[in-house]
Design an enzyme around this catalytic site. Sequence first.
Site, PDB file in Angstrom:
ATOM      1  N   ARG A   1      27.909  -3.506 -12.034  1.00  0.00           N
ATOM      2  CA  ARG A   1      26.532  -3.726 -11.543  1.00  0.00           C
ATOM      3  C   ARG A   1      26.547  -4.067 -10.052  1.00  0.00           C
ATOM      4  O   ARG A   1      25.703  -3.608  -9.297  1.00  0.00           O
ATOM      5  CB  ARG A   1      25.863  -4.845 -12.314  1.00  0.00           C
ATOM      6  CG  ARG A   1      25.147  -4.427 -13.586  1.00  0.00           C
ATOM      7  CD  ARG A   1      26.087  -4.107 -14.689  1.00  0.00           C
ATOM      8  NE  ARG A   1      25.404  -3.936 -15.966  1.00  0.00           N
ATOM      9  CZ  ARG A   1      25.972  -4.198 -17.128  1.00  0.00           C
ATOM     10  NH1 ARG A   1      27.223  -4.648 -17.168  1.00  0.00           N
ATOM     11  NH2 ARG A   1      25.321  -3.997 -18.249  1.00  0.00           N
TER      12      ARG A   1
ATOM     13  N   ASP B   1      30.478   0.999 -16.087  1.00  0.00           N
ATOM     14  CA  ASP B   1      29.200   0.769 -16.749  1.00  0.00           C
ATOM     15  C   ASP B   1      28.175   1.619 -16.005  1.00  0.00           C
ATOM     16  O   ASP B   1      28.500   2.301 -15.029  1.00  0.00           O
ATOM     17  CB  ASP B   1      28.818  -0.714 -16.729  1.00  0.00           C
ATOM     18  CG  ASP B   1      27.970  -1.114 -17.934  1.00  0.00           C
ATOM     19  OD1 ASP B   1      26.940  -0.465 -18.164  1.00  0.00           O
ATOM     20  OD2 ASP B   1      28.342  -2.067 -18.636  1.00  0.00           O
TER      21      ASP B   1
ATOM     22  N   HIS C   1      27.178   2.548 -22.752  1.00  0.00           N
ATOM     23  CA  HIS C   1      27.203   2.056 -21.376  1.00  0.00           C
ATOM     24  C   HIS C   1      27.920   3.027 -20.434  1.00  0.00           C
ATOM     25  O   HIS C   1      28.642   2.606 -19.523  1.00  0.00           O
ATOM     26  CB  HIS C   1      27.885   0.680 -21.302  1.00  0.00           C
ATOM     27  CG  HIS C   1      27.034  -0.448 -21.783  1.00  0.00           C
ATOM     28  ND1 HIS C   1      26.031  -0.996 -21.034  1.00  0.00           N
ATOM     29  CD2 HIS C   1      27.045  -1.130 -22.960  1.00  0.00           C
ATOM     30  CE1 HIS C   1      25.451  -1.984 -21.723  1.00  0.00           C
ATOM     31  NE2 HIS C   1      26.054  -2.066 -22.895  1.00  0.00           N
TER      32      HIS C   1
ATOM     33  N   ASP D   1      30.223  -2.002 -27.210  1.00  0.00           N
ATOM     34  CA  ASP D   1      28.985  -2.751 -27.449  1.00  0.00           C
ATOM     35  C   ASP D   1      27.751  -1.916 -27.128  1.00  0.00           C
ATOM     36  O   ASP D   1      27.763  -1.018 -26.299  1.00  0.00           O
ATOM     37  CB  ASP D   1      28.967  -4.017 -26.588  1.00  0.00           C
ATOM     38  CG  ASP D   1      28.981  -3.704 -25.104  1.00  0.00           C
ATOM     39  OD1 ASP D   1      29.825  -2.885 -24.679  1.00  0.00           O
ATOM     40  OD2 ASP D   1      28.148  -4.261 -24.358  1.00  0.00           O
ATOM     41  N   GLU D   2      26.685  -2.242 -27.819  1.00  0.00           N
ATOM     42  CA  GLU D   2      25.323  -1.801 -27.506  1.00  0.00           C
ATOM     43  C   GLU D   2      25.170  -0.290 -27.374  1.00  0.00           C
ATOM     44  O   GLU D   2      24.340   0.193 -26.605  1.00  0.00           O
ATOM     45  CB  GLU D   2      24.830  -2.491 -26.229  1.00  0.00           C
ATOM     46  CG  GLU D   2      24.757  -4.003 -26.358  1.00  0.00           C
ATOM     47  CD  GLU D   2      24.226  -4.679 -25.107  1.00  0.00           C
ATOM     48  OE1 GLU D   2      23.542  -5.707 -25.235  1.00  0.00           O
ATOM     49  OE2 GLU D   2      24.513  -4.194 -23.994  1.00  0.00           O
TER      50      GLU D   2
ATOM     51  N   TRP E   1      30.707 -12.104 -28.642  1.00  0.00           N
ATOM     52  CA  TRP E   1      29.709 -12.513 -27.650  1.00  0.00           C
ATOM     53  C   TRP E   1      28.335 -12.780 -28.253  1.00  0.00           C
ATOM     54  O   TRP E   1      27.574 -13.593 -27.745  1.00  0.00           O
ATOM     55  CB  TRP E   1      29.594 -11.461 -26.543  1.00  0.00           C
ATOM     56  CG  TRP E   1      28.860 -10.200 -26.922  1.00  0.00           C
ATOM     57  CD1 TRP E   1      29.374  -9.104 -27.552  1.00  0.00           C
ATOM     58  CD2 TRP E   1      27.483  -9.896 -26.681  1.00  0.00           C
ATOM     59  NE1 TRP E   1      28.409  -8.140 -27.719  1.00  0.00           N
ATOM     60  CE2 TRP E   1      27.239  -8.593 -27.188  1.00  0.00           C
ATOM     61  CE3 TRP E   1      26.429 -10.594 -26.081  1.00  0.00           C
ATOM     62  CZ2 TRP E   1      25.990  -7.980 -27.119  1.00  0.00           C
ATOM     63  CZ3 TRP E   1      25.172  -9.983 -26.008  1.00  0.00           C
ATOM     64  CH2 TRP E   1      24.975  -8.694 -26.514  1.00  0.00           C
TER      65      TRP E   1
ATOM     66  N   TYR F   1      28.218 -17.686 -20.999  1.00  0.00           N
ATOM     67  CA  TYR F   1      27.707 -16.693 -20.045  1.00  0.00           C
ATOM     68  C   TYR F   1      27.352 -17.392 -18.735  1.00  0.00           C
ATOM     69  O   TYR F   1      26.330 -18.065 -18.629  1.00  0.00           O
ATOM     70  CB  TYR F   1      26.511 -15.955 -20.636  1.00  0.00           C
ATOM     71  CG  TYR F   1      26.927 -14.721 -21.418  1.00  0.00           C
ATOM     72  CD1 TYR F   1      28.007 -14.765 -22.295  1.00  0.00           C
ATOM     73  CD2 TYR F   1      26.265 -13.514 -21.268  1.00  0.00           C
ATOM     74  CE1 TYR F   1      28.417 -13.647 -22.994  1.00  0.00           C
ATOM     75  CE2 TYR F   1      26.662 -12.382 -21.966  1.00  0.00           C
ATOM     76  CZ  TYR F   1      27.743 -12.447 -22.828  1.00  0.00           C
ATOM     77  OH  TYR F   1      28.153 -11.329 -23.509  1.00  0.00           O
TER      78      TYR F   1
ATOM     79  N   ASP G   1      26.504 -16.152 -15.917  1.00  0.00           N
ATOM     80  CA  ASP G   1      25.446 -15.548 -15.102  1.00  0.00           C
ATOM     81  C   ASP G   1      24.071 -16.056 -15.518  1.00  0.00           C
ATOM     82  O   ASP G   1      23.073 -15.745 -14.855  1.00  0.00           O
ATOM     83  CB  ASP G   1      25.482 -14.025 -15.236  1.00  0.00           C
ATOM     84  CG  ASP G   1      25.350 -13.566 -16.675  1.00  0.00           C
ATOM     85  OD1 ASP G   1      26.125 -14.071 -17.519  1.00  0.00           O
ATOM     86  OD2 ASP G   1      24.502 -12.714 -16.973  1.00  0.00           O
TER      87      ASP G   1
ATOM     88  N   TRP H   1      28.412 -11.590 -15.705  1.00  0.00           N
ATOM     89  CA  TRP H   1      27.743 -10.298 -15.539  1.00  0.00           C
ATOM     90  C   TRP H   1      26.990 -10.313 -14.210  1.00  0.00           C
ATOM     91  O   TRP H   1      26.469 -11.358 -13.805  1.00  0.00           O
ATOM     92  CB  TRP H   1      26.801 -10.033 -16.707  1.00  0.00           C
ATOM     93  CG  TRP H   1      27.515  -9.986 -18.017  1.00  0.00           C
ATOM     94  CD1 TRP H   1      27.595 -10.963 -18.954  1.00  0.00           C
ATOM     95  CD2 TRP H   1      28.295  -8.901 -18.513  1.00  0.00           C
ATOM     96  NE1 TRP H   1      28.372 -10.559 -20.017  1.00  0.00           N
ATOM     97  CE2 TRP H   1      28.811  -9.291 -19.772  1.00  0.00           C
ATOM     98  CE3 TRP H   1      28.613  -7.625 -18.028  1.00  0.00           C
ATOM     99  CZ2 TRP H   1      29.629  -8.454 -20.546  1.00  0.00           C
ATOM    100  CZ3 TRP H   1      29.415  -6.798 -18.806  1.00  0.00           C
ATOM    101  CH2 TRP H   1      29.913  -7.208 -20.041  1.00  0.00           C
TER     102      TRP H   1
END
Length: 484
Positions: free
Chosen positions: A130, A159, A237, A292-293, A359, A384, A386, A434
Amino acid sequence: MKVTGLALACSSLLFSCAPKEVPQVNLIPKPVHIEVTGGYFKVDSNLIFGNDQSGTIRYVVDESFNGGNPEGYALDVTEKGIELRAASKSGLFYGEQTLRQLYTSKGIPCVSIQDNPRFPYRGLHLDVSRHFFPKEEVMKLLNVMSYYKLNTLHMHLTDAGGWRIQMDKYPKLTTDVAFRTESDWQKWWDGKDRKYLPEGTPGAYGGYFTKEDIREIVDYATARHINIIPEIEFPGHSDEVFVAYPELSCAGKPYTTGDFCIGNEKSFTFMEDVLSEVIELFPSEYIHIGGDEAGKGAWKTCPKCQKRMKDEHLANVDELQSYLIHRIEKFLNNHGRHLLGWDEILQGGIAPNATVMSWRGTEGGIAAARMGHYAIMTPESHCYLDHYQDDPETQPLAFGACIPIGQTYSYDPAPDSLGSDICKYILGVQGNVWAEYLPTYEHAEYMIYPRIIALAEVDWTPMENKHPESFKTVSYTHLRDHET
């Protein structure tokens, strides 16, 4: 005024009987056992912070020490000298970090310390997709980690924000999708013009690590007894990959999905080629593959994915993802490595030798441990870094809810209530950073401190030695020293 002999004798007696100064020591993480005996060993700072070879410190490597625990150490400081004993160079290194923290302008306080970590895995995660943090800033973070006895840096290298590592077989990953139109993540991600730009485009934001950069980072980390785990995201991702190589997506064109086409054999060729280059660069036992995701929506209508499901007798798209994870794990195992993934890799059936990074709470890690798989705990609720650390009204824009330092410090990843048969599979804890809202290293550092030192104590110190109030006092001292 005339001083009598009796007065002189009394004065001498009082002086000789005066107790030695017992210094306050401010160690993070707190050792398993420490006794402060009083007084100081006078020493030049170069001995502790430089490369003094005067022999003032007596190093002893005893492979049987502390039952052979490679990271434990014993440190004895008297007014005559210093002895540091350990079973390995890693233990000596951690003892040296304790000496660094003990040093004052008066010298090193006389202490007797017996110490070893609670967990073998003590990690920090850094998202460089990011927002890209160049090697010099990664090295600064490694210095902080080593000071607090953290031993693993998990680098999130790929990502949707951009691909951050040079790949010889797939040069477009850096020439075409390591840069984007906007540095502001929220503006880019939510905007209509969410595009990537070729390297060298005026005003493009991004960057990547060359292979030489990676080698330098790995060497720098190794010298500080830190292992680096690379993460390459599969199957989700991966929006940026399909801009460079659209044939790997279900639609066959860019800007349509973030998930690999699992029905396409070229996807597996890509994954294995990339992982082969990653393995050459990183000596880590673990390779993190994300997992993930994944949206999985495109797989439900993709003819290739549906054919794969039929051919492999897969009941649903969760099992299709599990098929991919199993194949990647087999490839990694055949190359002497182990697969690590986020807790979604449990969906559809976990791969035989996989380790789970939990997580979405602690449930995934506990479930993995119950099945005899190793787990690393990094629940969003505590780990986390962030997320806001104070009242959001007073803080810069951050992600998610508020996680104050006390909440992080209170976390016990392996409580006795789980039972020893489960706890033995919990390797340790990791803090996650993150970078959606961390545009600079200075901002990242602001978010990492002070919670990183709370996690250092969670990872190292026995629960019975942890005391929130004393930690609060000691942590203030460390933050003050850091600021100066």
